[in-house]
Design a protein around this motif. Structure first.
Motif, PDB file in Angstrom:
ATOM      1  N   GLN A  53       0.829  -1.209   0.000  1.00 25.44           N
ATOM      2  CA  GLN A  53       0.000   0.000   0.000  1.00 25.44           C
ATOM      3  C   GLN A  53       0.862   1.259   0.000  1.00 25.44           C
ATOM      4  O   GLN A  53       0.543   2.241  -0.685  1.00 25.44           O
ATOM      5  N   ILE A  54       1.949   1.244   0.757  1.00 25.53           N
ATOM      6  CA  ILE A  54       2.865   2.383   0.782  1.00 25.53           C
ATOM      7  C   ILE A  54       3.448   2.608  -0.614  1.00 25.53           C
ATOM      8  O   ILE A  54       3.557   3.748  -1.085  1.00 25.53           O
ATOM      9  N   HIS A  55       3.817   1.510  -1.288  1.00 25.13           N
ATOM     10  CA  HIS A  55       4.328   1.608  -2.659  1.00 25.13           C
ATOM     11  C   HIS A  55       3.283   2.249  -3.587  1.00 25.13           C
ATOM     12  O   HIS A  55       3.616   3.101  -4.424  1.00 25.13           O
ATOM     13  N   THR A  56       2.032   1.870  -3.420  1.00 27.59           N
ATOM     14  CA  THR A  56       0.949   2.430  -4.238  1.00 27.59           C
ATOM     15  C   THR A  56       0.789   3.923  -3.983  1.00 27.59           C
ATOM     16  O   THR A  56       0.641   4.723  -4.916  1.00 27.59           O
ATOM     17  N   TYR A  57       0.803   4.326  -2.700  1.00 29.42           N
ATOM     18  CA  TYR A  57       0.678   5.749  -2.373  1.00 29.42           C
ATOM     19  C   TYR A  57       1.832   6.539  -2.996  1.00 29.42           C
ATOM     20  O   TYR A  57       1.628   7.647  -3.518  1.00 29.42           O
ATOM     21  N   ALA A  58       3.050   5.994  -2.918  1.00 28.89           N
ATOM     22  CA  ALA A  58       4.215   6.679  -3.488  1.00 28.89           C
ATOM     23  C   ALA A  58       4.064   6.849  -4.997  1.00 28.89           C
ATOM     24  O   ALA A  58       4.352   7.918  -5.548  1.00 28.89           O
ATOM     25  N   SER A  59       3.579   5.813  -5.674  1.00 30.89           N
ATOM     26  CA  SER A  59       3.406   5.878  -7.135  1.00 30.89           C
ATOM     27  C   SER A  59       2.377   6.938  -7.512  1.00 30.89           C
ATOM     28  O   SER A  59       2.571   7.718  -8.458  1.00 30.89           O
ATOM     29  N   ARG A  60       1.271   6.977  -6.774  1.00 32.87           N
ATOM     30  CA  ARG A  60       0.245   7.972  -7.067  1.00 32.87           C
ATOM     31  C   ARG A  60       0.747   9.387  -6.837  1.00 32.87           C
ATOM     32  O   ARG A  60       0.473  10.303  -7.626  1.00 32.87           O
ATOM     33  N   LEU A  61       1.492   9.571  -5.744  1.00 33.21           N
ATOM     34  CA  LEU A  61       2.027  10.900  -5.444  1.00 33.21           C
ATOM     35  C   LEU A  61       3.015  11.354  -6.520  1.00 33.21           C
ATOM     36  O   LEU A  61       3.020  12.525  -6.909  1.00 33.21           O
ATOM     37  N   ARG A  62       3.840  10.431  -6.999  1.00 35.85           N
ATOM     38  CA  ARG A  62       4.785  10.782  -8.060  1.00 35.85           C
ATOM     39  C   ARG A  62       4.059  11.330  -9.282  1.00 35.85           C
ATOM     40  O   ARG A  62       4.443  12.355  -9.854  1.00 35.85           O
ATOM     41  N   LYS A  63       3.026  10.635  -9.694  1.00 34.83           N
ATOM     42  CA  LYS A  63       2.293  11.028 -10.891  1.00 34.83           C
ATOM     43  C   LYS A  63       1.602  12.379 -10.702  1.00 34.83           C
ATOM     44  O   LYS A  63       1.568  13.216 -11.618  1.00 34.83           O
ATOM     45  N   GLN A  64       1.064  12.610  -9.520  1.00 39.54           N
ATOM     46  CA  GLN A  64       0.292  13.828  -9.289  1.00 39.54           C
ATOM     47  C   GLN A  64       1.147  15.057  -9.053  1.00 39.54           C
ATOM     48  O   GLN A  64       0.749  16.174  -9.396  1.00 39.54           O
ATOM     49  N   LEU A  65       2.334  14.864  -8.463  1.00 40.47           N
ATOM     50  CA  LEU A  65       3.116  16.003  -7.987  1.00 40.47           C
ATOM     51  C   LEU A  65       4.305  16.362  -8.864  1.00 40.47           C
ATOM     52  O   LEU A  65       4.934  17.398  -8.646  1.00 40.47           O
ATOM     53  N   ALA A  66       4.661  15.517  -9.826  1.00 35.32           N
ATOM     54  CA  ALA A  66       5.781  15.841 -10.712  1.00 35.32           C
ATOM     55  C   ALA A  66       5.410  17.066 -11.565  1.00 35.32           C
ATOM     56  O   ALA A  66       4.233  17.276 -11.873  1.00 35.32           O
TER      57      ALA A  66
END
Length: 247
Positions: A53-66
Motif C-alpha cells: 500500500q505504501i508503494h501504491t501511495y508513493a506511485s500515485r504521489l509521483r504522478k500527481q506532484l511531478a
C-alpha cells in the motif's frame, strides 16, 4: 493538507495518501522508513499489505506532484525532494526568521510586515485530512510555531504603540490559551498602556491562580517582571526574545 499546481489544487485522495505526503515533507530530503510510514499511517497495527500500500501511495504521489516534487525509493523507505520555494512551511519559517531579525534590530514596522506575511500562509488548523497518528506527533509543534510568530507580531505592534487595537485580540488569545504566559503578559502591557492598570493586575492574578491549579507552578520570571513593574508604577517594556527563545 493541500497541494497546488499554479492556481489549481491537486486532488490528493484520502487521508492515507495525504499522510504519506506530509510525513515525507516534514523530513525534507531525509529517508522515511517503511516502518515509520506504517506507524504514521496505521499506528501499531499495520496491515499485512502495508508495504504494498505504501508503494501504491508513493506511485500515485509521483504522478500527481511531478515535476515540482520527486519521490524516490531509497532503502529502507522513501525520500522526497521539493523545489525550493514550493513548501509553505519553509516560506513560513524563513519569513519568521526575517521578522525576528528585524524585531531584534528595532525595525518594528518591517518586523510586523514579515510576521503578517508568514501568518497569512496558514489556512485553518494544520494537517487537516491526515491520520490521527500524524496529527498527534506533528500538530503541536506546528501550532507552537504559529503561536510564537503571532506573539512576536504582537511584540512588534506593542512597540509601535498599537495597544488599543490589540486589546480585543489579546483578550481572545488569553481565553483560548489561558496558560500561555506570553499572551497574558502582552495583554497586561496593552491594558496598562491604555490606562487600565488595575485590570492588568487582575489579569496577572487570574493567570497565577490558573497556573497553580492546572500545572502546580508559579508564574514565569517574564510574567512576574511585568507584574512587578506595574506594582512599582512603571510601564513594562516589550521583552524581545533572542536566540532559541525566538526560533
Amino acid at each position: 493538507m493541500t497541494a497546488w499546481q499554479g492556481d489549481r489544487e491537486i486532488a490528493l485522495q484520502g487521508s492515507k495518501q495525504r499522510t504519506m505526503f506530509a510525513a515525507l515533507l516534514f523530513q525534507r530530503g531525509q529517508v522515511v522508513s517503511d516502518l515509520r510510514l506504517g506507524e504514521l499511517l496505521w499506528g501499531d497495527r499495520p496491515p499485512a499489505t502495508a508495504s504494498a500500500q505504501i508503494h501504491t501511495y508513493a506511485s500515485r504521489l509521483r504522478k500527481q506532484l511531478a515535476p515540482a516534487v520527486t519521490i524516490r525509493r531509497h532503502h529502507p523507505g522513501y525520500l522526497l525532494q521539493v523545489c525550493h520555494g514550493h513548501l509553505d512551511l519553509e516560506l513560513f519559517e524563513s519569513r519568521v526568521r526575517f521578522g525576528h531579525s528585524a524585531l531584534r534590530l528595532g525595525g518594528y514596522e518591517e518586523s510586523v510586515n514579515w510576521f503578517r506575511s508568514a501568518l497569512r500562509l496558514w489556512h485553518g488548523p494544520a494537517l487537516s485530512n491526515v491520520t490521527e497518528h500524524l496529527i498527534q506527533i506533528e500538530r503541536p509543534r506546528l501550532e507552537e510555531a504559529r503561536l510564537t510568530a503571532l506573539s512576536s507580531l504582537i511584540d512588534a505592534e506593542l512597540a509601535l504603540g498599537r495597544h488599543a487595537r490589540l486589546i480585543p485580540e489579546l483578550v481572545d488569545l488569553v481565553i483560548q490559551h489561558p496558560l500561555q504566559e506570553r499572551f497574558r503578559a502582552q495583554l497586561m502591557m496593552a491594558l496598562d498602556q491604555e490606562g487600565c492598570r488595575e485590570e492588568a493586575l487582575s489579569v496577572y492574578q487570574e493567570g497565577r491562580r490558573l497556573l497553580a491549579e492546572e500545572l502546580g507552578v508559579d508564574p514565569s520570571p517574564t510574567l512576574r517582571s511585568v507584574y512587578q513593574a506595574l506594582l512599582s508604577g512603571e510601564s513594562p517594556k516589550v521583552a524581545v526574545p533572542t536566540g532559541a527563545e525566538a526560533s
